[in-house]
Design a protein around this motif. Structure first.
Motif, PDB file in Angstrom:
ATOM      1  N   ALA A 102      36.629  75.576  -9.423  1.00  0.00           N
ATOM      2  CA  ALA A 102      36.505  76.086  -8.061  1.00  0.00           C
ATOM      3  C   ALA A 102      35.811  75.065  -7.161  1.00  0.00           C
ATOM      4  CB  ALA A 102      35.727  77.405  -8.071  1.00  0.00           C
ATOM      5  N   GLY A 103      34.672  74.543  -7.629  1.00  0.00           N
ATOM      6  CA  GLY A 103      33.918  73.587  -6.828  1.00  0.00           C
ATOM      7  C   GLY A 103      34.724  72.339  -6.541  1.00  0.00           C
ATOM      8  N   SER A 104      35.363  71.860  -7.572  1.00  0.00           N
ATOM      9  CA  SER A 104      36.153  70.652  -7.442  1.00  0.00           C
ATOM     10  C   SER A 104      37.322  70.866  -6.478  1.00  0.00           C
ATOM     11  CB  SER A 104      36.623  70.272  -8.845  1.00  0.00           C
ATOM     12  OG  SER A 104      37.592  69.307  -8.795  1.00  0.00           O
ATOM     13  N   THR A 105      37.980  72.018  -6.579  1.00  0.00           N
ATOM     14  CA  THR A 105      39.102  72.316  -5.688  1.00  0.00           C
ATOM     15  C   THR A 105      38.633  72.385  -4.229  1.00  0.00           C
ATOM     16  OG1 THR A 105      39.998  73.697  -7.444  1.00  0.00           O
ATOM     17  CG2 THR A 105      41.031  73.878  -5.276  1.00  0.00           C
ATOM     18  N   ILE A 106      37.509  73.085  -4.009  1.00  0.00           N
ATOM     19  CA  ILE A 106      37.046  73.262  -2.633  1.00  0.00           C
ATOM     20  C   ILE A 106      36.737  71.915  -1.998  1.00  0.00           C
ATOM     21  CG2 ILE A 106      35.144  74.197  -1.245  1.00  0.00           C
ATOM     22  CD1 ILE A 106      35.092  76.543  -3.316  1.00  0.00           C
ATOM     23  N   LEU A 107      36.003  71.056  -2.741  1.00  0.00           N
ATOM     24  CA  LEU A 107      35.664  69.738  -2.204  1.00  0.00           C
ATOM     25  C   LEU A 107      36.914  68.924  -1.901  1.00  0.00           C
ATOM     26  CD1 LEU A 107      32.585  68.720  -4.331  1.00  0.00           C
ATOM     27  CD2 LEU A 107      32.689  68.890  -1.840  1.00  0.00           C
ATOM     28  N   ALA A 108      37.855  68.903  -2.854  1.00  0.00           N
ATOM     29  CA  ALA A 108      39.065  68.111  -2.662  1.00  0.00           C
ATOM     30  C   ALA A 108      39.861  68.650  -1.472  1.00  0.00           C
ATOM     31  CB  ALA A 108      39.907  68.114  -3.934  1.00  0.00           C
ATOM     32  N   ALA A 109      39.984  69.961  -1.401  1.00  0.00           N
ATOM     33  CA  ALA A 109      40.824  70.556  -0.357  1.00  0.00           C
ATOM     34  C   ALA A 109      40.253  70.283   1.033  1.00  0.00           C
ATOM     35  CB  ALA A 109      40.959  72.062  -0.593  1.00  0.00           C
ATOM     36  N   MET A 110      38.915  70.135   1.108  1.00  0.00           N
ATOM     37  CA  MET A 110      38.313  69.847   2.411  1.00  0.00           C
ATOM     38  C   MET A 110      38.645  68.436   2.886  1.00  0.00           C
ATOM     39  SD  MET A 110      34.713  71.811   1.826  1.00  0.00           S
ATOM     40  CE  MET A 110      33.776  70.440   2.436  1.00  0.00           C
ATOM     41  N   ALA A 111      39.085  67.587   1.963  1.00  0.00           N
ATOM     42  CA  ALA A 111      39.312  66.187   2.308  1.00  0.00           C
ATOM     43  C   ALA A 111      40.451  66.014   3.301  1.00  0.00           C
ATOM     44  CB  ALA A 111      39.600  65.383   1.045  1.00  0.00           C
ATOM     45  N   SER A 112      41.429  66.897   3.259  1.00  0.00           N
ATOM     46  CA  SER A 112      42.581  66.694   4.130  1.00  0.00           C
ATOM     47  C   SER A 112      42.279  67.163   5.556  1.00  0.00           C
ATOM     48  CB  SER A 112      43.805  67.427   3.585  1.00  0.00           C
ATOM     49  OG  SER A 112      43.650  68.813   3.783  1.00  0.00           O
ATOM     50  N   GLY A 113      41.281  68.004   5.726  1.00  0.00           N
ATOM     51  CA  GLY A 113      40.955  68.511   7.053  1.00  0.00           C
ATOM     52  C   GLY A 113      42.031  69.421   7.616  1.00  0.00           C
ATOM     53  N   ARG A 114      42.899  69.883   6.783  1.00  0.00           N
ATOM     54  CA  ARG A 114      44.038  70.660   7.214  1.00  0.00           C
ATOM     55  C   ARG A 114      43.962  72.105   6.751  1.00  0.00           C
ATOM     56  NH1 ARG A 114      48.891  68.740   9.244  1.00  0.00           N
ATOM     57  NH2 ARG A 114      48.350  66.565   9.480  1.00  0.00           N
ATOM     58  N   ALA A 115      43.402  72.236   5.519  1.00  0.00           N
ATOM     59  CA  ALA A 115      43.369  73.575   4.951  1.00  0.00           C
ATOM     60  C   ALA A 115      42.253  74.383   5.593  1.00  0.00           C
ATOM     61  CB  ALA A 115      43.144  73.485   3.447  1.00  0.00           C
ATOM     62  N   ARG A 116      42.540  75.672   5.863  1.00  0.00           N
ATOM     63  CA  ARG A 116      41.502  76.550   6.427  1.00  0.00           C
ATOM     64  C   ARG A 116      40.731  77.222   5.296  1.00  0.00           C
ATOM     65  NH1 ARG A 116      45.294  78.001  11.003  1.00  0.00           N
ATOM     66  NH2 ARG A 116      46.413  78.967   9.301  1.00  0.00           N
ATOM     67  N   PRO A 117      39.502  77.700   5.581  1.00  0.00           N
ATOM     68  CA  PRO A 117      38.662  78.271   4.524  1.00  0.00           C
ATOM     69  C   PRO A 117      39.378  79.311   3.658  1.00  0.00           C
ATOM     70  CG  PRO A 117      37.407  78.117   6.551  1.00  0.00           C
ATOM     71  CD  PRO A 117      38.800  77.662   6.872  1.00  0.00           C
ATOM     72  N   LEU A 118      40.127  80.211   4.307  1.00  0.00           N
ATOM     73  CA  LEU A 118      40.781  81.246   3.521  1.00  0.00           C
ATOM     74  C   LEU A 118      41.786  80.630   2.554  1.00  0.00           C
ATOM     75  CD1 LEU A 118      40.996  84.275   3.051  1.00  0.00           C
ATOM     76  CD2 LEU A 118      42.922  84.297   4.672  1.00  0.00           C
ATOM     77  N   GLY A 119      42.541  79.666   3.076  1.00  0.00           N
ATOM     78  CA  GLY A 119      43.533  78.992   2.233  1.00  0.00           C
ATOM     79  C   GLY A 119      42.874  78.291   1.059  1.00  0.00           C
ATOM     80  N   ILE A 120      41.752  77.609   1.350  1.00  0.00           N
ATOM     81  CA  ILE A 120      41.040  76.894   0.293  1.00  0.00           C
ATOM     82  C   ILE A 120      40.570  77.877  -0.771  1.00  0.00           C
ATOM     83  CG2 ILE A 120      38.990  75.522  -0.238  1.00  0.00           C
ATOM     84  CD1 ILE A 120      39.278  74.170   2.435  1.00  0.00           C
ATOM     85  N   ALA A 121      40.017  78.993  -0.319  1.00  0.00           N
ATOM     86  CA  ALA A 121      39.529  79.981  -1.276  1.00  0.00           C
ATOM     87  C   ALA A 121      40.664  80.492  -2.150  1.00  0.00           C
ATOM     88  CB  ALA A 121      38.871  81.150  -0.542  1.00  0.00           C
ATOM     89  N   MET A 122      41.827  80.715  -1.509  1.00  0.00           N
ATOM     90  CA  MET A 122      42.957  81.217  -2.294  1.00  0.00           C
ATOM     91  C   MET A 122      43.431  80.166  -3.298  1.00  0.00           C
ATOM     92  SD  MET A 122      45.026  83.326   0.613  1.00  0.00           S
ATOM     93  CE  MET A 122      46.616  83.134  -0.145  1.00  0.00           C
TER      94      MET A 122
END
Lengths: 499, 156, 327
Positions: B107-127
């Motif tokens: 989970a932690g790793s996914t959240i950090l990586a997903a934030m890198a693109s600056g495209r995904a929104r919080p809800l999407g990242i959580a999903m």
């Protein structure tokens, strides 16, 4: 003819319902394992070993072999689609395979890999059937000095892996050689460049290095652009090969098969060299070498065929001498021994149904893999249409788990993180990583064989030249060096002139 | 900002790569100092690395010199955000797997990586994180039986 | 282990789940899954023993016994992990001669563990006999005395191979030189299977090595087996003499055994020892182990402790005499 009887015996063994099933299960499991980045066949086979205790030895062997070549197939899939080579041979596939994928030709690249591997597998099967015993004797002609000479030749040829500056390619090879020396020295047990970390005493782990430099580095690079398309999904066209493509890949497939079949016999790293050697050869033979590294289909066809042929013929030293050429083979030897069968010189005569059954099953297994994998291509390619900001975090997570699982080592995951940064730096500095990886793989072997030769020669280097095979390989290396350098000397003049 | 051409050439891609090779060569040579050297005939552990470091150093020097003469393209467009977040993502996984377990690490790793693109929104990242936790549990723990705990000792 | 179930399901045969065995009232062990660390990469002989034993313990003790291969640093990382883990029986290690009786001496003061200080022996499970083989084309001697005479007449002419520095194969060669006064050149390899081709081709002339992979070559006349390095003649061929018959006291065998962190309660050790020893004595186990070229052993914790102590002393002497030390 003897050979027909033998093959008939082999097919009679393989084509039993249960053995076909084991073959299929092996090939399927292998493909699935291979597609998961970093998760290698070794861990899989180790976990399955206890099951094989209860099987007929021949069935056990057929299933394990299926996992082995299935994983090879699966491994090239990730190399092509997301630039994530899970083993040394797929590094070469990634070069042009991923470039093709970026041009929207992922389907064609995957189909080339599948068909090339199948043709190579078929020819290599016949090759093993015809020549296994004499080839085993040939393998013994290669002692430490011969391996050393072969590695030198391989390193020189590897300069062709780069399409940019020759000087940088050379420096990258040397750097790779140095990185390969990290770990405990075989001859003195001194720990070299480990910073006191036990984790590094066995060396940098290849999977962590390759997936970091390629996979993670590539992701960071892709994040530069503001497009959100998966870079390989630019335009997905031509899932299958055109007639023209087929004509283009036929000669490389045949040459790659020949190279792989021959080099695969050498247990000390031959199969490993074969895909690199094939790439170098194709680039050298091509009328348009500049296309290599930018999506030349020959650069996928040749190495993939060489790799698969090499994987098949590396069964020869295992079955006829009991010498495994890689950890997977070592596991298979273990599985045989536990059944009270030790592979060795009399294996073929003592257990003909087993030897020929395995040979036949290789062909059947390869056929199954093609049937299994061609329809999958469509699915893989569709996977690339997932928006990139969803896809890449998944790639990061899978890579990390894969790297961890190789040795159950969290330290290896940290190494991958560092190598990701390093890979991105290399990209920013226009340094191509493929020669580095080959240097990394060959470095320890080069040093080991050189030092072993010197010990055997009792410190007399002239003995390199008194062994005919060593001497001819070294001369060949010298010729290769001249051939590699000649055109660039010409080019250098051109560049100087332009400036 | 006007810079001296030599300075521009010095921070070009070619020159920097040469400097990198020199740095590696120096580092390996430095670390080889405690290793046994032996002789060419009976090589110690330090012989081969020292030899390679020397060659690498020379190659690096030539690359730098050529770049200074020929000039070169500058390094630009570094994606610092991607670099930092993606490396952090892998580091978090590596450092946290043992203590946190597979679930939180993924989970932690996914959240950090997903934030890198600056495209995904919080809800999407959580999903996405939830999906990957479930998927990896299914594949790696249920399916392949890797010896990793789902919830680690720090949390248990 | 789940992969096995997946494969089993695919193959269409059912596998019985873990059956809870009799759990003694005094020691509620194990109460949670147990990790069995095998400090080698998957698939070697040690790994196979580890998996067989783990499967048995899982069946009889009713908790999962999960094998974890930690192959770093010649086994050091794996053993170190066990040394540092909780001493409650939830982490065990299956280690070899090199891990227990050689490495702590060989790698000196900075080494991360001392075997008998940091670990508590449970039971020895195997002996892997080494045999003395020569390339018959290169060395004409067929008996140990002839060989010693030949080596003494030709100092440093013969090369002997081993599967790496600090392995029993290497130390056997050193011990042989020290006890006989012969002198050879040592050529280390990364593992036995890397050495075998050079021995067959005659690039090296002599080796001490484990039996299974050598036997077919001996049968085919490609290698000559002069003696076994065990104290008594081996079961696989009573006609082969021991080295000790000519070089008194010569013993160079590899062995494996289970250990737990030093502070593990004795009750847990005793329970594991009982279970593992029972398994090692089953006819099926004996058959499998001899197939792998090993003699199954089931010793008491005290016997195993004594073995580690004796062998550590023997190899310490060889290492110091031969000046085999990382600089």
């Amino acid at each position: 003819m003897d050979i027909l009887n033998n093959l008939a015996l082999g097919f009679a063994t393989t084509l039993s319902v249960s053995n076909l099933l084991y073959c299929f299960v092996g090939a399927l499991l292998g493909t699935l394992i291979g597609v998961l980045p970093g998760l290698g066949p070794v861990a899989t086979i180790a976990m399955l070993l206890p099951i094989t205790f209860g099987l007929e030895p021949v069935s056990a062997l057929i299933m394990l072999a299926g996992i082995y070549y299935g994983a090879q197939y699966g491994g090239s899939t990730t190399a092509i689609l997301i630039n994530l080579p899970g083993e040394s041979t797929s590094v070469v596939t990634a070069l042009d395979g991923y470039a093709m994928a970026r041009q929207g030709r992922a389907g064609a690249a995957l189909a080339t890999a599948a068909l090339g591997s199948f043709v190579a597998g078929t020819i290599a099967t016949v090759f093993i059937a015809l020549f296994a015993p004499p080839l085993a004797a040939l393998a013994l002609q290669f002692g430490p000095p011969e391996y050393f000479a072969l590695m030198v030749l391989g390193l020189i040829a590897s300069v062709t892996l780069a399409s940019g500056s020759l000087l940088k390619a050379l420096a990258m090879i040397i750097l790779g050689l140095l990185l390969g020396l990290i770990g405990r020295d075989v001859y003195t047990t001194e720990a070299r460049f480990t910073f006191g970390l036990e984790n590094l005493t066995d060396g940098l782990q290849f999977v962590a290095l390759a997936m970091g430099v390629y996979g993670i580095g590539e992701i960071i690079k892709n994040l530069e652009s503001h497009e959100d398309r998966t870079p390989t999904a630019a335009k997905v066209e031509g899932l299958m090969l055109s007639r023209q493509d087929l004509a283009r890949i036929t000669p490389p497939v045949l040459r790659g098969t020949a190279l792989g079949s021959l080099l695969g016999i050498l247990p000390g790293g031959g199969a490993l060299l074969s895909s690199f050697a094939s790439y170098a050869l194709e680039k050298r033979m091509s009328r348009n070498p500049a296309a290599f590294g930018r999506g030349a289909i020959e650069g996928v066809a040749g190495p993939e065929s060489a790799n698969n042929a090499g994987a098949q013929s590396s069964f020869i030293p295992m079955l006829t001498l009991g010498i495994p050429s890689n950890p997977v083979m070592a596991l298979m030897v273990g599985a045989l021994i536990i059944h009270g069968i030790t592979p060795g010189p009399s294996f073929i005569t003592d257990k003909p149904e087993m030897f020929w059954g395995l040979v036949a099953s290789m062909w059947v297994g390869n056929l199954m893999l093609v049937v299994l994998n061609l329809p999958l291509i469509g699915i893989w390619v569709r996977l690339l249409t997932v928006p990139y900001h969803w896809l890449f975090p998944a790639i990061v997570v899978f890579s990390a788990i894969g790297v961890y699982s190789v040795n159950n080592s969290a330290g290896d995951v940290l190494v991958m993180a560092a190598m990701g940064v390093f890979g991105y730096a290399l990209h920013k500095l226009d340094c191509e990583p493929a020669p580095l990886l080959l240097g990394f793989v060959l470095g320890p072997m080069l040093e080991e064989h050189l030092r072993r030769s010197m010990l055997l020669f009792r410190g007399d280097p002239t003995q390199f030249l008194t062994r005919p095979l060593t001497a001819s390989l070294l001369v060949l290396a010298l010729v290769a060096l001249v051939v590699v350098l000649l055109p660039t000397i010409g080019q250098k003049r051109e560049t100087v002139f332009r400036e | 900002m006007v810079r001296h051409p030599i300075l521009t050439a010095l921070v070009s891609r070619d020159s920097l790569s040469g400097l990198m090779f020199i740095a590696f060569a120096a580092g390996f040579a430095f670390l080889s100092r405690d290793l046994s050297l032996g002789t060419a005939l009976r090589m110690g552990a330090g012989y081969f690395p020292l030899l390679l470091s020397a060659v690498l150093g020379v190659l690096g020097l030539v690359i730098v010199l050529r770049a200074l003469v020929a000039g070169g393209t500058a390094v630009e467009g570094v994606s610092w955000r991607g670099l930092a977040l993606v490396s952090a993502s892998v580091l978090v996984f590596g450092l946290g797997l043992g203590g946190l377990g597979l679930g939180p690490a993924v989970a932690g790793s996914t959240i950090l990586a997903a934030m890198a693109s600056g495209r995904a929104r919080p809800l999407g990242i959580a999903m996405l994180a939830a999906f990957l936790v479930a998927f990896t549990w299914l594949v790696f723990i249920r399916g392949l039986g890797l010896p990793i705990p789902m919830i680690g000792s720090w949390l248990a | 282990m789940k992969l096995k179930f997946l494969a089993a399901a695919l193959l269409g045969f059912s596998m019985a789940g873990p059956i809870a065995g009799p759990v003694s009232a005094q020691t509620p062990y194990p109460t949670k899954p147990v990790t069995v660390v095998v400090p080698f990469t998957a698939g070697g002989t040690a790994d196979i023993i580890g998996r067989m034993v783990a499967e048995h313990l899982q069946k009889t003790l009713g908790q999962p016994f999960v094998v974890e291969n930690i192959g770093g640093g010649g086994g050091v990382s794996g053993v170190e992990k066990v040394v540092k883990s909780a001493p409650d029986g939830s982490t065990l290690v299956l280690a070899s001669t090199s891990n227990l009786a050689v490495h702590p001496t060989l790698y000196g003061a900075k080494f991360p563990y001392q075997t008998l200080r940091d670990l508590k022996p449970i039971t020895q499970v195997s002996v892997v006999p080494n045999v003395l083989v020569v390339n018959p084309d290169k060395i004409k001697a067929r008996t140990v005395p002839d060989l010693i005479a030949y080596l003494k007449a030709n100092p440093d002419k013969v090369s002997f191979g081993s599967s790496g520095i600090g392995t029993t194969q290497h130390l056997a060669g050193e011990l042989f030189q020290q006890r006989t006064g012969a002198s050879m050149v040592h050529i280390p390899y990364k593992g036995s299977s890397a050495m075998l081709p050079d021995l067959l081709a005659g690039n090296i002339e002599l080796a001490f090595d484990n039996v299974p992979l050598l036997l077919p070559h001996v049968a085919a006349g490609k290698l000559a087996m002069l003696a076994v390095a065990t104290p008594e003649r081996a079961d696989f061929d009573k006609n082969i003499p021991t080295v000790a018959e000519f070089v008194p006291g010569f013993e160079a065998t590899a062995w494996h055994g289970f250990l737990a962190p030093a502070a593990t309660p004795d009750a847990v050790i005793a329970k594991l020892a009982t279970e593992i020893r029972a398994f090692m004595q089953q006819p099926e186990t004996v058959k499998r182990m001899s197939g792998l070229g090993m003699t199954p052993v089931s010793s008491m914790p005290e016997e195993f402790t004594a073995l580690i102590r004796t062998m550590t002393a023997q190899w310490k002497e060889v290492i110091e005499k031969g000046n085999i030390k990382p600089q």
